[in-house]
Design a protein around this motif. Structure first.
Motif: not given
Lengths: 134, 134
Positions: A5-7, A43-52, B5-7
């Motif tokens: 999942l890219n974003h 746009v802004v990117f919310v940077e989560l550990p596994n996706t955005k 992001l869990n899901h």
């Protein structure tokens, strides 16, 4: 076929308020805003550990998210984007399965500078779905 | 505060059709369906390399996704779920910021057997947002 999942893209009418929600209230790391005039969004990117998460605000006339925000003035999830290795092979497989690719069916250069296609929500669980070649 | 992001949860009126879309057309790995009678949904997990998509079908009377599907008969993205380390600390911070926690504000045991809260979409970019303690 689909990979990461890219974003997840969330459309908002007020990007500053969206940043305040994600950076302030939810305590996430959020990038500086970027104008994407070719795509009609800021746009802004919310940077989560596994996706955005991408927060999108309309930019200019004819923004592709303007109509969505008319219907959803509080904002909402606009689309999800999955990664694929080969956008042409993916597009051809989807068309062979009878799924509708939006526009003229040819990949376009998306907001990350990579080829993308958008798929018809009616064929994908009511969800506007982007595929991006990575 | 928020972590992975869990899901992403996508509500569908026909889970078999949703599985055909994700497993067949999009070529993703999809789990067998699970009934979650306490949560009023039947669910499959679309396992992506970095996160998962949950496809939810109403189960039983008073399913929490029934009204959403009345409004969105083709289905659609129902909520996103972010992980937190401490659900009580997260809930208290959000309430102190003026954000609305749904229900009585107390964490409930979610569909994964872990404590969750749901946050009011109006306070979170028009997006129903779940926090899950991991």
């Amino acid at each position: 076929m689909i990979g990461r999942l890219n974003h997840v893209a969330i459309a908002v009418s007020d990007l500053k308020a969206g940043v305040a929600t994600y950076a302030g209230v939810l305590g996430a790391k959020v990038s500086d805003p970027q104008d994407e005039p070719d795509h009609g969004v800021r746009v802004v990117f919310v940077e989560l550990p596994n996706t955005k998460i991408e927060l999108l605000e309309p930019l200019g006339e004819n923004s592709p998210i303007a109509k969505f925000l008319e219907k959803n003035p509080a904002g909402g999830i606009h689309h999800v984007c999955y990664e694929v290795d080969d956008i042409i092979a993916a597009r051809d497989k989807l068309k062979a399965e009878g799924a509708r690719v939006l526009g003229d069916g040819e990949p376009k250069i998306g907001a990350h500078g990579k080829p993308v296609v958008f798929l018809h929500p009616k064929d994908f669980c009511g969800t506007l779905t982007e595929l991006e070649q990575v």
